[in-house]
Every structure is written in structure tokens, then in C-alpha cells.
Write an enzyme that holds these catalytic residues in place. Structure first.
Site, PDB file in Angstrom:
ATOM      1  N   LYS A  75      22.554   9.526  36.682  1.00 26.32           N
ATOM      2  CA  LYS A  75      23.120  10.868  36.520  1.00 26.32           C
ATOM      3  C   LYS A  75      24.117  11.158  37.641  1.00 26.32           C
ATOM      4  CE  LYS A  75      21.321  15.627  35.804  1.00 26.32           C
ATOM      5  NZ  LYS A  75      20.087  16.446  35.788  1.00 26.32           N
ATOM      6  N   SER A 150      19.786  19.518  31.869  1.00 26.97           N
ATOM      7  CA  SER A 150      21.100  19.176  32.387  1.00 26.97           C
ATOM      8  C   SER A 150      21.419  17.686  32.305  1.00 26.97           C
ATOM      9  CB  SER A 150      21.216  19.627  33.835  1.00 26.97           C
ATOM     10  OG  SER A 150      20.278  18.923  34.643  1.00 26.97           O
ATOM     11  N   SER A 174      15.014  19.377  32.892  1.00 25.84           N
ATOM     12  CA  SER A 174      16.297  18.705  32.661  1.00 25.84           C
ATOM     13  C   SER A 174      16.213  17.235  32.291  1.00 25.84           C
ATOM     14  CB  SER A 174      17.191  18.850  33.898  1.00 25.84           C
ATOM     15  OG  SER A 174      17.740  20.131  33.941  1.00 25.84           O
TER      16      SER A 174
END
Lengths: 497, 505
Positions: A75, A150, A174
Site C-alpha cells: 500500500k 482505504s 481498511s
């Protein structure tokens, strides 16, 4: 074999047995990224040359390990000396980190090939990636829908097989929410289990790195490699890492006496008016699987669940307002190009203008919320009260885990929503976290497992089921979840691209 | 320093100063408070160029986390014990938020409501007796960097420059109650605190380097018409010399009385203000204040764990408490009978104090040891530009020289030669004296032969006659000749006796 249509462990074994070279595997994923990333916007930054160099080093035998040659995506909030670490924010668009995050380093130490950085909601604030400064990522099951957030770039990439495994971070859901609505396994480990060194902070007391994979076995292997004390993170726990943590098919240690697996269910998660029928169906199906296997179903009470969202949005925004104060254009990151006025206010102007330009609106909204919550006169009413509520939520779980081995519940109320549907309604967006935030507030572990599909607009849309376990009990949690996965094997479904 | 007169007197007022102080002490740990980057307050790094003592943590780069420096916590507890403070068994770290370019995270990690050291006290000497100064608390935090407006070396810079070498240096903030009634008391306390911290080995205490910075909080009680008024409190920021502390307090006393006479404003909510000290004009000056100055949005730092101080840790730190300098001074003067000036000189430098104690531990008498240290060794130290403890003369060697002098084996006239020999040799000074021919001849027949030769010298007959006639100082010329003949090895006491005996025969 097609190295992109498999699992992390199968690919690892194929490379180890020379059925496929690490370079071939890496090229297959890179080609797939080339083909699909324009449509999906899953990767924010690619590390193509670096990945190939690493893969060749595996093939020559220079690099070895339990993940030798396996392509993995990380990420955009995880620091790596290669490429940029932008947190999908204009503020850090060109930021290069001088160090690599401990969790990522531990994967590389086992031979992993890092492909690049996946898109996310800016600074991990959001549930859809619509808050990314680099555009929304798409859900491979329906390109008109979000992949969650997210860690949406991570799940978009994984669902489309643009990586063999990927890392997300989970502050209020997330990892689990996007994994659920893209048909993947997503684990949020216990707070302190995996080092946060090199994870760009959103809310320090809640953030945790975790794996996003097709299978629980893949997730367990990555977890075993990443977890354990890190001297660079004071909050990382000095808890021994079990040598058989990766073995999800192993025996489940059960409470002495009964010997029966006890699955907890809580009414607070089972509001049929709130949950999509497919979510309810997935939950019932999972419960049936456990019953069929002889598990005892125990009703537990989590009375403070309803305070989870308000509590979370005070704690998380308060910490974020402080964590993000460092982005002021002085030392690194975006600095305004506007001329600064002369005089005493020059520096204030430079800092506030840089922040005004560098941050998106959701980040600004949360900074303002958090600043307000910490202000003198409001601290006790908001932040301190939220901390007390947090302790009550943790106590609910402590009590529940005296009665059961894991709690079964939905991960989300429904499948992926359409891009734009909730973008203008922050409160509706915040409700995405309703089944996941309490796990972060209590600091315990939760895993989302593929639970079936909803039918919307003629499209099959995945939903997940969630299992929540005690702190530092990932081994049992993953083994319990595996009982369900083994019966259903829903991970084998892949979207048509 | 002079005792201030009451500035209210010309106006028929009786006024009383009330001063409390905040003292920032930069601890000299090897690494910074939250990372292993070198600490600029450690002597190895005093001369580091701007921005050379950095790490990603110091710059507050994304993804970094603080890790507590345990040594700094121990040093803080050590100071707390010396100041008779209650030591917290548990305490936490808080973030204090404010925006400034020399504060890379835009928050400072500090301690808000749980300081590592709680209430304590220090007794200071005042007019021949002692006065107790109450310590409110002492907490540990990180220092900020520095903002420069000129290029290093003084050239013009178009913008401001940030030097983060000091950012993250462990900083102990000690806060006192408003117990000082005069500038002199504040200075005495400051000096005692500096001595104490240096002797505990927690700071180098170099004032010019800002290792100790003082912030007096000053106001004045004014008695008028059987009523007592209080002037608003003024905090003077960042004083790094005792002269400045003294001057600022004296000036504020007068200024606040005059201001009160002018506007009558008394202390009230939010009436505290901040001023600086102008070292050239010797006045305090107003400082720009932000209206939200006290809005620091403190909250517990989620990146750090609480500090736990258990019995074992506390006892281990207590064992490091050395005799405090003010108590040591009294002991040196009262028990060891050193002259106050000698005692002060020895205590002034902690390394010298430790050296002196080692010399005593080797069995040397305190008075002769102090004399050697203060005279011969200090002279040598000045020549070599090193501390007397760092010349290569071991404590055992110095103690041995004291012994040789005491036994008359060597004369005080050869001590300097012997000390120089010790700087390059580990040998026993007795052996060095032997090898260098520095041992005094005490053999009577040899001494007698030299004395007879001198007394028979025709050129010296006048001196002999003078001495015989009772002119004592005439012995000097005769002694000098005997010493010359003996190449300095004759025992002067014995020679004197022999000359006198023979002349008076």
C-alpha cells in the site's frame, strides 16, 4: 502454469521447484498490470525495474527465503527506498523515503519481489479510494463500483490478480472492508503484532498492517513472517511468534473441559434491516457450516458496539490531526509555489498555504475534527470520553471471549457501492466501518473471508464474513476461519476481466 | 553582586519580589531522546556542523516512530533524587502541539500532567543560614532545533535557515515555586543547580552553549495603605547566563513597580506576559505573543509506552547519587580543613573532584594533596592546556609524591620535575626520583662535607660573619651554594641545621 492464476503458496512452490522462474512470474504480473491497470487504477507507483532485478536475483540463487520470487504489492503508505511513498496525497507526491518499513523489509528478507505501491484513500482516510489524489480505483467485479478503502488499490490489484499477495493497513476496517467486497481474505492483526515502523501514520493507536490474499494459508504465512517485536516501534509487542502460525490446517487449541469450538454471535451485528440480504445469507451459511462441524453457537453481548463509530471518529481524527501536523512544506513534501509575504507572518503563510494545497478535503475535514476534539475545554467532553468508551468496548470483547473462541459477524452491511454514491455524504461513508471499527478500538484481531455473492445490476458482487478473535490469538483465529474456507472455497471465484 | 535596594522606597512603598524559575537542562546522553542520532549536548558533538546530527526520526519523516532513550530517563530521576523529589512510579508522554519550523513534527514530545519528578526542594545558603526552595516538578521532553536568520558565520541569508542538530536533545525542565525573594537568591540557586547537575554527570552545563537556560517568572508584592497588591507575572525567556538572570530580575523589579504606579494593573486571569532580556541595554523587552499561546492540545503520545519505574531501577539510580557539591564543599572545609578557595577550585570541575577523591583514596593527606593539586599540578595543566586530572599523572602517582615529600625523600623544589616525569611514565615516583637523581641526600657526612666546603670558601666569609653576627637572611647565600654543590639533592632542612650549628660553634 499461469503464475497469475494461483495462490501465493502455490506460486512460491512452483518457483522453488523451477516450474516457473521468478522472472517469468514477475513478468507475468507486470504484463497483467500493463494490461489492466489503466482500467483499474490499482497501482499508484510501479517498481518494474526493481522488481525484475529482485526476481533475477532469486533465479540466480542470490536471494532465497520462504517468499522467494513471489510478486507482492504494498500500500502507498508503506515506506520503501525504491519509488515514492505518497500516501496517495498530493502532499507527498514526490516523496522518497530513506528507509523501508519493517513489515516490508521482513517480506523482502524472505525473498519477496515488491511490484509497487497500490492506490488508497489519501492518508488512509476513507472507505472507497475516492479520496485518493490520484483517482479512484475500480472494483474488478464491476468497474463502476469502488473496491472499498482505504486499502482499495490493494484489493483492486489482488482481485484482478495483479499481484500474488498484497499488504494493506487497517485503522477502522481498511483491510477487511475492501477485502470483503472484492472477494478476498483480509486480516487485521492484533495491535502491536506487526511493527508500524515505516507505516505512515494515520491514527497511531489504531493503525495496523495486514495481508490481503486469496487464501487464509497465504495470509497466515505473511503474518508469521511480518509479526514480532521491532526495536524501532515501541508499541510492537514482545510476544513470541508461534512456529506453526502459518499452518491454518492445524488443530485448534480449545478451552480445556468442553473441547467444543464455540462460535459467538452478537445481536448488535445482525440487524436484518441494515444488512443486505446477501450479507445475511452469507452469515447464516457460515454459521450453518460451523454448526454442521459440531461447533457450539453462543450468544454474546457487545452492548457498546453502537458507540464504536463516534468513538472511532474522535480518537482517529484527534491522532490524525497531530500526526499530519508535520506536513507543512518546511522540511519535505509539497511546498506552495505562491510567493510568501514579507514579515512576521511569512512562515505561517508558507505552512498554511502548503497544507491548503497539499491536502484533499476529507483529510482537511478530519484534521479539523481532531483539532477541535483536542482543544482545551473540549478535551474532556470528546477525547477523554472517547478513551473511556474505548475501554468499555474492549471490556465487552474481554467478556465475550470468556464465553466463545471467536465471534462470527458480517464484515460490511452490503456489497461494493457505486463510485460517487456516497462521496458527498461523509456520514454514510463513515458507516462503512460499523462492523470493523470496534476491533481496532479494542486492539484485537479480525479477519474477513469471502462469504458469497450479491446480485446487483446483473453483476456478481462479493460479500464477506468476519471472524473476530482475542489479542495475539491469530493462530487460532485463522484456523477457525479455515474451517469455513475449507468447506466453501469461495476464494476460487475470480472476476472476469 | 549587590543587594538590591527596594525600588518602591522613593515612592514610599514597601515592595517584595516573588520569583519562581523554570530551568531547562540539556542532558548529555550520547544519543537523542527518541532516536540513536548523536546528541549535540554530548561533548563529542559540540562542534558538529549544522544539520549533521540528524536521522529520519529527528526530521519527523513519514513512517518514523520515537523510541525512548532510557539513559535520559535515568538521568532525570537522578536529578530528581538529588532535589528530594517524589519520583513517579508510572508516567506517560504527551504531545504538545505548536507550529514552528524548528519543530519538525509540529509537536513536542513532553510530559503534561505526569512529570517523572514530582515535588521536592533544594536548600540554598542565604546570609549565613539556609533557605528552602521548593521544587514544583521536573519533567523530561525533547528540545527543538534552531532557526537562524543569517548564514553560519554571519553572512546575509534571503530566508530563514533551520538547523535541527539540537532537535530531539533530551531536555529536563525543572520548575520551582515562587520562593526567590531576590535576584541573588535566584542566582545562588542556579549556580548550585548547575554544580549539582554537572557533578551528577547529567549535563556538561556550558552556559554559552545553552546547556542550561533559565526562565524566571517575576512579580512584585506592593504594600500600600495596609493592602497588598500583586503585579502581573512576567516570564523572561531563555536566559543563558547568571548575569542575565540577575540583571533581568533586578530590572523587572523596578519596571513592574513603576508600571504599577503608572497604570495600577494587578495580577489577574490571563495577565501573564512574556519578555526577553537585552544583554546590551540591560533591560527586559516585550516579546510578540500569539493569542492562542496556551492552546497546546496536549494528549498522550500513542507512539510511546508508559514509563515504569520499579524498586530495582530506583535503587540502581540512587546508588549513582554522588556527594552533592554543596555538601562536599562543607566537608572539605570543615573536616578536611582545606582553605575554602582550594576546596571551591577542586569542586568547580567534577573530573578534578573525582581525581582528588581518588588521590585521597590512595592514602594521601588532604592538605598536602590539595596543595600539590592547586599549585604544581594546576600550573602544569595550564601549560599543557589540559585538566589536572587528564595530564597522565595518576592518582596513585600523586599520592606517592605526597608521601615522598612527607618523608623528606624529595624536596618540594623537585616536585615539578617529578610531575613532568609522571606524565610520560607509569612508574612509581619513588623510582622516577631515584633515576632522575632527585632524591634528597640525608647522609650527614656527605652534607657536612658540602657545608664545610662552602663555609671555607673565602668569597663567602662576609656571609658567614653576617650570620654569626645574627643576620639570619645571610644564610640564603650559603644555602644556595650548598644546594648548587649537591645539584639540588641536599635536604634543605638538614643543611640549615648544619650551617647554623657550625657557624655558632
Amino acid at each position: 502454469m499461469d503464475p497469475t492464476q494461483t495462490t501465493l503458496i502455490d506460486l512460491r512452490n512452483a518457483i522453488a521447484s523451477k516450474q516457473v522462474s521468478a522472472e517469468e512470474a514477475t513478468r507475468a504480473y507486470l504484463d497483467r498490470i500493463d494490461t489492466h491497470n489503466d482500467a483499474l487504477n490499482a497501482f499508484r507507483d510501479r517498481m518494474t525495474d526493481y522488481a525484475l532485478k529482485r526476481a533475477r536475483a532469486v533465479d540466480t540463487g542470490e536471494v532465497t527465503g520462504r517468499l522467494a520470487g513471489v510478486p507482492i504489492a504494498i500500500k502507498d503508505c508503506m515506506c520503501h527506498t525504491e519509488g515514492t511513498t505518497a500516501c496517495s496525497s498530493k502532499m507527498l507526491e514526490h516523496y522518497r523515503s530513506p528507509f523501508t518499513a519493517t513489515a516490508v523489509q521482513r517480506l523482502e528478507d524472505e525473498g519477496a519481489v515488491i511490484l509497487g505501491k497500490t492506490n488508497m484513500d489519501e492518508f488512509a482516510m476513507g472507505s472507497s479510494t475516492e479520496n485518493s489524489a490520484f483517482g479512484v480505483s475500480r472494483n474488478p467485479w464491476d468497474l463502476d463500483r469502488v473496491p472499498g478503502g482505504s486499502s482499495g488499490g490493494t484489493t483492486s490489484a489482488m482481485a484482478a490478480d495483479l499481484a500474488a499477495a498484497a499488504l494493506g493497513s487497517d485503522t477502522g476496517g481498511s483491510i477487511r472492508q475492501p477485502a470483503a467486497i472484492t472477494g478476498l481474505v483480509g486480516l487485521k492483526p492484533t495491535y502491536g503484532r506487526i511493527s508500524r515502523w515505516g507505516l505512515v501514520a494515520f491514527a497511531s493507536s489504531l493503525d495496523q498492517i495486514g495481508p490481503v490474499t486469496h487464501t487464509l494459508a497465504d495470509a497466515a504465512l505473511l503474518t508469521q513472517i511480518m509479526c514480532g517485536k521491532d526495536p524501532l516501534d515501541s508499541t510492537s509487542a514482545d510476544v513470541p511468534v508461534e512456529s506453526d502460525l502459518h499452518d491454518v490446517d492445524g488443530e485448534i487449541d480449545l478451552a480445556p473441559g468442553g473441547g467444543k469450538l464455540r462460535i459467538g454471535i452478537a445481536s448488535q451485528y445482525l440487524d436484518e434491516s441494515a444488512n443486505h440480504p446477501a450479507v445475511t445469507a452469507a452469515f447464516n451459511e457460515a454459521l450453518a457450516v460451523y454448526k454442521q462441524q459440531g461447533a457450539e453457537v453462543v450468544e454474546v453481548d457487545l452492548p457498546h458496539t453502537e458507540y464504536g463509530i463516534p468513538c472511532y471518529y474522535i480518537v482517529a481524527t484527534a491522532e490524525a490531526s497531530s500526526n499530519l501536523a508535520r506536513y507543512d512544506g518546511v522540511h519535505y513534501g509539497h511546498r506552495t509555489g505562491e510567493p510568501t509575504p514579507n514579515g512576521a507572518n511569512a512562515i505561517q503563510h508558507l505552512m498554511s498555504q502548503s497544507r491548503a494545497e497539499g491536502f484533499g478535503s476529507e483529510v482537511k475535514r478530519r484534521i479539523m475534527l481532531g483539532t477541535y476534539a483536542l482543544s482545551s475545554g473540549y478535551y474532556d467532553a470528546y477525547y477523554n470520553r472517547a478513551l473511556k468508551t474505548r475501554r468499555l468496548i474492549a471490556r465487552d470483547f474481554d467478556t465475550a471471549f470468556e464465553q466463545c473462541d471467536a465471534i462470527l459477524c458480517p464484515t460490511t452491511t452490503g456489497p461494493a457501492f457505486k463510485i460517487g454514491d456516497k462521496a458527498d455524504d461523509p456520514l454514510a461513508m463513515y458507516m462503512n466501518d460499523i462492523y470493523t471499527v470496534t476491533t481496532n478500538l479494542a486492539g484485537i484481531a479480525g479477519v474477513s473471508v469471502p462469504g458469497g455473492f450479491a446480485e446487483e445490476d446483473g453483476k456478481r458482487l462479493p460479500v464477506g464474513v468476519q471472524l473476530i478473535g482475542k489479542a495475539f490469538d491469530e493462530k487460532r483465529l485463522l484456523r477457525i476461519a479455515r474451517r469455513y474456507e475449507r468447506e466453501t472455497e469461495l476464494w476460487k471465484h475470480r472476476p472476469a476481466l | 553582586m549587590t543587594t538590591a535596594h527596594d525600588p518602591g522606597q522613593p515612592y514610599g512603598l514597601k515592595t517584595t519580589l516573588m520569583v519562581g524559575m523554570e530551568i531547562h537542562v540539556e542532558l548529555d546522553t550520547r544519543t537523542k531522546m527518541w532516536t540513536d542520532a548523536p546528541n549535540v549536548a554530548h561533548p563529542d558533538y559540540f562542534d558538529a556542523g549544522p544539520n549533521t546530527l540528524l536521522s529520519p526520526v529527528v526530521i519527523g519523516m513519514p513512517g518514523t516512530l520515537p523510541v525512548m532513550n532510557h539513559a535520559a530517563v535515568e538521568m532525570s530521576i537522578l536529578v530528581g533524587l538529588a532535589l528530594n523529589c517524589a519520583i513517579a512510579r508510572r508516567c506517560k508522554w504527551d504531545r504538545k502541539s505548536y507550529w514552528y519550523p524548528d519543530l519538525p513534527k509540529n509537536y513536542q514530545i513532553s510530559q503534561y500532567d505526569q512529570p517523572i519528578c514530582g515535588a521536592g526542594y533544594l536548600d540554598i545558603p542565604v546570609d549565613g543560614s539556609t533557605k528552602r526552595i521548593r521544587i514544583t516538578r521536573a519533567h523530561l521532553e525533547e528540545d527543538a532545533g534552531k532557526l537562524l536568520h543569517d548564514l553560519p558565520g554571519g553572512g546575509h541569508s534571503d530566508g530563514s535557515l533551520v538547523d535541527l542538530n539540537r532537535a530531539g536533545t533530551p531536555l529536563l525542565e525543572i520548575v520551582t515555586e515562587p520562593d526567590f525573594g531576590s535576584a541573588d537568591e535566584a542566582v545562588v540557586f542556579g549556580q548550585m543547580l548547575r554544580d549539582l547537575c554537572r557533578h551528577l554527570g547529567v549535563t556538561q552545563g556550558v552556559m554559552q552553549q545553552g546547556h542550561m537556560r533559565f526562565e524566571p517568572n517575576i512579580n512584585v508584592l506592593i504594600e500600600k495603605d495596609a493592602r497588598t497588591c500583586k503585579t502581573p507575572i512576567v516570564e523572561i525567556k531563555n536566559l543563558n547566563s547568571f548575569k542575565a538572570v540577575h540583571g533581568a530580575i533586578l530590572h523587572e523589579h523596578t519596571r513592574q513597580v513603576e508600571k504599577w504606579l503608572e497604570d495600577g494593573v494587578e495580577m489577574g486571569a490571563r495577565s501573564k506576559s512574556t519578555r526577553g532580556w537585552d544583554d546590551a541595554k540591560l533591560v527586559t523587552t516585550p516579546q510578540r505573543e500569539k493569542e492562542d499561546e496556551d492552546e497546546y492540545r496536549y494528549f498522550p503520545d500513542p507512539d510511546l509506552c508508559e514509563v515504569e519505574v520499579d524498586d530495582a531501577m530506583l535503587e540502581a539510580i540512587r546508588a549513582r547519587l554522588v556527594e552533592l557539591p554543596h555538601a562536599r564543599l562543607r566537608r572539605y572545609v570543615d573536616e578536611l580543613k582545606l582553605k575554602e578557595a582550594d576546596a571551591k577550585a577542586i569542586i568547580d570541575e567534577p573530573a578534578v573532584t573525582a581525581y582528588f577523591e581518588r588521590v585521597l583514596a590512595e592514602g594521601a593527606g588532604a592538605l598536602p594533596a590539595a596543595k600539590l593539586l592547586r599549585n604544581n599540578l594546576s600550573k602544569l595543566a595550564n601549560e599543557k592546556g589540559a585538566g589536572p586530572d587528564a595530564l597522565g599523572v595518576s592518582a596513585a602517582q600523586l599520592a606517592s609524591i605526597v608521601g615522598l615529600l612527607d618523608a623528606g625523600t624529595v624536596g618540594s623544589n623537585v616536585v615539578d620535575t617529578l610531575l613532568v616525569a609522571c606524565t610520560t611514565s607509569d612508574a612509581d615516583p619513588a623510582q622516577l626520583a631515584e633515576q632522575g637523581g632527585l632524591v634528597q641526600v640525608q647522609d650527614d657526612s656527605q652534607l657536612e662535607a658540602w657545608v664545610d666546603e662552602v663555609l671555607a670558601n673565602p668569597k663567602l666569609q662576609k656571609a658567614v660573619e653576617d650570620l654569626r653576627g645574627g643576620k639570619q637572611q645571610a644564610i640564603g647565600a650559603l644555602m644556595g651554594q650548598v644546594m648548587r654543590l649537591s645539584k639540588g639533592s641536599a635536604n634543605p632542612g638538614q643543611v640549615t641545621k648544619l650551617i647554623l650549628a657550625k657557624v655558632r660553634q
